[in-house]
Design an enzyme around this catalytic site. Structure first.
Site: not given
Ligand SMILES: *Cc1c(COP(=O)(O)O)cnc(C)c1O
Length: 391
Positions: A186, A188-190
């Site tokens: 997603y 916002t993920k790493n």
């Protein structure tokens, strides 16, 4: 008190690091004429499994899909109970509901805020079939204790690794030895593929079942049925889902994976700036890194000591917002959500550690596309608010 110079531009809570490399790769896919699931998705699966050192990786359209398929592939459904933490994103728990099983929430450990193995043990009964540990913020759960419970009671472990890409537990990457680990890509993920996720497993059985369920329940490799030599014949083995990743997403993922080490170094560097800046601050508590964890620094969660301040957490967030700093809260405990209160009887007071933690937390910006100056600005803004509203 000194005047504070507010920066012109709002610093968002998060923003993915996507540039020309991703643009080129996406264009290649568009020009190739093959935009659905295809060779690029298979390439990302292969590279992801290699990176982790796990046997199988199945690229999906979200981590939520991965969590759902992991449980279904382990045979979990109606009449079963699945234990997880209340301190997580709602999809961890929603996907348990989707299988027909009953989600059983437990509180977190007061030091790590990760699922508490003793609380898990209290809830195990003859209906319990699985545990879903969440490696919250990129900190590794106490997997040794959780695995011991799993062995003793024959429970499936489906790890929510949405925050756990690059997290190491006892020196090994989270997911590398898992029965099932669900990663999120997603925004916002790493790593970011827009939306996307990956189910990683070391079980051929889980992998094959999940693969069929991810694409309508079609017999294996149906994705290439339109290619020369591909067969138009297929069977439906189960009423499956439409959960597969497609090649435009995979093109992003391949480039993001190449940048992962660089992006992790940036995350760590920014986390170091925060740790250094706040270590002497009495009114905030820094993230606790559990023993045995090397964190992915997915989140930087500060705890505000409201008792030392004239403002509460919500007001603190408003103040930061007015100084042009975006924040978030991870998480509103799931047992406080109306669906879970109304259908499972949960209420305020059920999980004291998680609730108390929830009231004090703020996730501050931590991502590779922000500069050192951005991080230093966040520090200044927080220190300014702490000073201004100190009791
Ligand atoms: C983001 C997140 C998910 C869901 O990920 P998606 O890819 O958006 O489905 C699940 N669990 C946790 C803990 C998350 O933070």
């Amino acid at each position: 008190m000194k005047e504070f110079h507010i920066r012109d531009e709002f610093l968002p809570y998060s923003r993915p690091l996507l540039n020309e490399e991703e643009e080129e790769e996406v264009l290649k896919v568009l020009k190739s004429g093959w935009v659905a699931k295809g060779p690029r998705t298979l390439e990302l699966e292969k590279k992801f499994a290699e990176y982790l050192g796990a046997k199988y990786a199945l690229a999906l359209n979200s981590c939520t899909a991965a969590l759902h398929l992991s449980l279904l592939s382990a045979g979990i459904g109606k009449g079963d109970e699945v234990i997880t933490t209340t301190m997580t994103f709602s999809s961890t728990v929603n996907t348990i509901v989707h299988t027909g099983a009953v989600p059983v929430l437990v509180d977190v450990d007061p030091e790590t805020f990760l699922i508490d193995p003793e609380k898990i043990e209290e809830k195990i009964n003859k209906h319990t079939k699985a545990i879903v540990p969440v490696h919250y913020a990129g900190m590794a759960c106490d997997m040794e204790s959780i695995k011991a419970l799993s062995n003793e009671h024959k429970l499936f472990i489906s790890e929510d690794t949405a925050h756990g890409l690059c997290t190491k537990y006892k020196g090994k990457l989270i997911g590398s030895e898992s029965q099932a680990a669900s990663f999120s890509f997603y925004a916002t993920k790493n790593i970011c593929t827009g939306e996307g996720g990956m189910l990683v497993t070391n079980s051929k059985d889980i992998y094959e079942k999940a693969k069929v369920l991810s694409c309508h329940g079609m017999s294996a490799n149906a994705w290439n049925r339109y290619e020369k030599g591909g067969s138009w014949k297929y069977d439906i083995e189960a009423p499956g889902y439409k959960y597969n990743m497609f090649d435009i997403q995979a093109a992003l993922g391949i480039k993001q994976l190449e940048k992962l080490q660089f992006m992790q170094e940036r995350r760590k560097h920014i986390a170091d700036i925060y740790a250094e800046a706040f270590q002497e601050e009495e009114a905030v508590i820094l993230p606790h890194i559990p023993q045995n964890t090397e964190t992915s620094w997915h989140l930087y969660v500060l705890q505000i000591k409201e008792e030392l301040l004239k403002i509460n957490r919500d007001e603190f967030i408003e103040q930061l917002n007015s100084l042009n700093v975006g924040t978030s809260v991870h998480f509103i405990p799931v047992h406080l959500m109306s669906y879970y209160r109304e259908n499972y009887g949960y209420k305020w007071g059920d999980f004291k550690v998680a609730e108390d933690y929830y009231k004090r937390i703020i996730s501050i910006p931590l991502y590779p596309s922000m500069s050192d100056e951005d991080a230093e600005y966040v520090v200044k803004a927080i220190k300014y608010i702490l000073q201004k509203y100190r009791n």
